[in-house]
Scaffold this motif. Structure first.
Motif, PDB file in Angstrom:
ATOM      1  N   UNK A  65     -10.523  -0.979 -17.478  1.00 17.07           N
ATOM      2  CA  UNK A  65     -11.407   0.174 -17.450  1.00 17.07           C
ATOM      3  C   UNK A  65     -11.804   0.629 -16.066  1.00 17.07           C
ATOM      4  N   UNK A  66     -11.344  -0.053 -15.036  1.00 19.41           N
ATOM      5  CA  UNK A  66     -11.680   0.253 -13.648  1.00 19.41           C
ATOM      6  C   UNK A  66     -10.487   0.933 -12.990  1.00 19.41           C
ATOM      7  N   UNK A  67     -10.781   1.916 -12.136  1.00 18.44           N
ATOM      8  CA  UNK A  67      -9.752   2.620 -11.375  1.00 18.44           C
ATOM      9  C   UNK A  67     -10.073   2.484  -9.896  1.00 18.44           C
ATOM     10  N   UNK A  68      -9.046   2.284  -9.084  1.00 15.26           N
ATOM     11  CA  UNK A  68      -9.203   2.249  -7.631  1.00 15.26           C
ATOM     12  C   UNK A  68      -8.438   3.433  -7.062  1.00 15.26           C
ATOM     13  N   UNK A  69      -9.139   4.246  -6.273  1.00 17.80           N
ATOM     14  CA  UNK A  69      -8.580   5.432  -5.636  1.00 17.80           C
ATOM     15  C   UNK A  69      -8.518   5.202  -4.133  1.00 17.80           C
ATOM     16  N   UNK A  70      -7.612   5.888  -3.476  1.00 17.99           N
ATOM     17  CA  UNK A  70      -7.435   5.739  -2.029  1.00 17.99           C
ATOM     18  C   UNK A  70      -7.760   7.079  -1.372  1.00 17.99           C
ATOM     19  N   UNK A  71      -8.769   7.095  -0.507  1.00 17.00           N
ATOM     20  CA  UNK A  71      -9.206   8.335   0.154  1.00 17.00           C
ATOM     21  C   UNK A  71      -8.378   8.564   1.418  1.00 17.00           C
ATOM     22  N   UNK A  72      -7.063   8.681   1.238  1.00 23.48           N
ATOM     23  CA  UNK A  72      -6.155   8.719   2.379  1.00 23.48           C
ATOM     24  C   UNK A  72      -5.992  10.096   3.016  1.00 23.48           C
ATOM     25  N   UNK A  73      -6.007  11.133   2.218  1.00 21.30           N
ATOM     26  CA  UNK A  73      -5.730  12.498   2.680  1.00 21.30           C
ATOM     27  C   UNK A  73      -4.446  12.519   3.511  1.00 21.30           C
ATOM     28  N   UNK A 102     -17.044   8.836 -18.149  1.00 20.08           N
ATOM     29  CA  UNK A 102     -17.945   8.779 -16.991  1.00 20.08           C
ATOM     30  C   UNK A 102     -17.786   7.458 -16.247  1.00 20.08           C
ATOM     31  N   UNK A 103     -17.911   7.545 -14.936  1.00 20.31           N
ATOM     32  CA  UNK A 103     -17.764   6.388 -14.062  1.00 20.31           C
ATOM     33  C   UNK A 103     -18.806   6.455 -12.957  1.00 20.31           C
ATOM     34  N   UNK A 104     -19.046   5.312 -12.333  1.00 21.09           N
ATOM     35  CA  UNK A 104     -19.853   5.226 -11.119  1.00 21.09           C
ATOM     36  C   UNK A 104     -18.890   4.820 -10.017  1.00 21.09           C
ATOM     37  N   UNK A 105     -18.820   5.632  -8.976  1.00 26.19           N
ATOM     38  CA  UNK A 105     -17.883   5.398  -7.875  1.00 26.19           C
ATOM     39  C   UNK A 105     -18.614   4.765  -6.693  1.00 26.19           C
ATOM     40  N   UNK A 106     -17.912   3.875  -6.025  1.00 25.78           N
ATOM     41  CA  UNK A 106     -18.462   3.261  -4.812  1.00 25.78           C
ATOM     42  C   UNK A 106     -17.327   2.926  -3.870  1.00 25.78           C
ATOM     43  N   UNK A 107     -17.650   2.901  -2.591  1.00 29.92           N
ATOM     44  CA  UNK A 107     -16.669   2.523  -1.578  1.00 29.92           C
ATOM     45  C   UNK A 107     -16.528   1.006  -1.576  1.00 29.92           C
ATOM     46  N   UNK A 108     -15.296   0.546  -1.604  1.00 28.13           N
ATOM     47  CA  UNK A 108     -15.032  -0.891  -1.551  1.00 28.13           C
ATOM     48  C   UNK A 108     -15.515  -1.461  -0.220  1.00 28.13           C
ATOM     49  N   UNK A 113     -11.461  -4.438   0.227  1.00 23.87           N
ATOM     50  CA  UNK A 113     -10.277  -3.721   0.674  1.00 23.87           C
ATOM     51  C   UNK A 113      -9.187  -4.712   1.083  1.00 23.87           C
ATOM     52  N   UNK A 114      -9.553  -5.748   1.818  1.00 20.39           N
ATOM     53  CA  UNK A 114      -8.562  -6.751   2.215  1.00 20.39           C
ATOM     54  C   UNK A 114      -7.886  -7.368   0.982  1.00 20.39           C
ATOM     55  N   UNK A 115      -8.657  -7.597  -0.068  1.00 20.86           N
ATOM     56  CA  UNK A 115      -8.120  -8.184  -1.293  1.00 20.86           C
ATOM     57  C   UNK A 115      -7.232  -7.190  -2.056  1.00 20.86           C
ATOM     58  N   UNK A 139     -10.894   4.682   3.258  1.00 21.76           N
ATOM     59  CA  UNK A 139     -11.723   4.050   2.225  1.00 21.76           C
ATOM     60  C   UNK A 139     -10.990   3.890   0.896  1.00 21.76           C
ATOM     61  N   UNK A 140     -11.299   2.802   0.219  1.00 24.81           N
ATOM     62  CA  UNK A 140     -10.908   2.624  -1.166  1.00 24.81           C
ATOM     63  C   UNK A 140     -12.134   2.895  -2.011  1.00 24.81           C
ATOM     64  N   UNK A 141     -11.938   3.561  -3.133  1.00 27.25           N
ATOM     65  CA  UNK A 141     -13.039   3.901  -4.028  1.00 27.25           C
ATOM     66  C   UNK A 141     -12.826   3.176  -5.344  1.00 27.25           C
TER      67      UNK A 141
END
Length: 153
Positions: A65-73, A102-108, A113-115, A139-141
């Protein structure tokens, strides 16, 4: 804004528009995967406008149920607007395969991030090239589901 940033921003908007059109024209049958990654539509609230914004993104990690996004642009020196929006308001929605939740997003954290980074680069090696291209720490979200909402599929 210089010419390079204008081209980057225009390219990002164009890729997003093409991706949305692909999903729409296929009736949602295609466009929800990119290689080994799930594709999601991230819905945020504009930090300046207060208007609903959305963007198509890959989620190199999606499980439990968790998603990880990459704010790479794409390795640009600036964070994507969607990332700045969710930093201002962490309550977001994700749509995957036509289901929105619905989700709550946060910066890793740096440790998270290393993991996560090796798994992200294994899903799409281009992320490593993006990180080399910029001096900013991309950042990873982490998007965690909120409450008992149905999960995007």
């Amino acid at each position: 804004m210089n010419a390079r940033t204008q081209v980057t921003d225009a390219s990002m908007r164009a890729m997003n528009a093409v991706h949305r059109a692909l999903v729409a024209l296929s009736g949602g049958r295609i466009g929800w995967r990119a290689g080994r990654m799930v594709v999601v539509e991230l819905h945020t609230v504009g930090r300046k406008s207060g208007a609903r914004r959305s963007t198509m993104l890959t989620a190199p990690i999606s499980r439990d149920g968790r998603y990880v996004l990459v704010a790479s642009k794409g390795g640009d020196d600036r964070n994507p607007d969607w990332y700045e929006n969710l930093r201002a308001n962490a309550d977001v929605a994700l749509t995957a395969r036509g289901t929105t939740a619905c989700f709550r997003a946060r910066t890793a954290s740096d440790a998270e991030k290393r993991e996560l980074w090796p798994e992200i680069v294994a899903a799409y090696p281009g992320y490593a090239a993006y990180q080399r291209r910029t001096s900013r720490n991309i950042p990873l979200v982490i998007c965690d589901p909120v409450g008992g909402n149905a999960q995007p599929g």
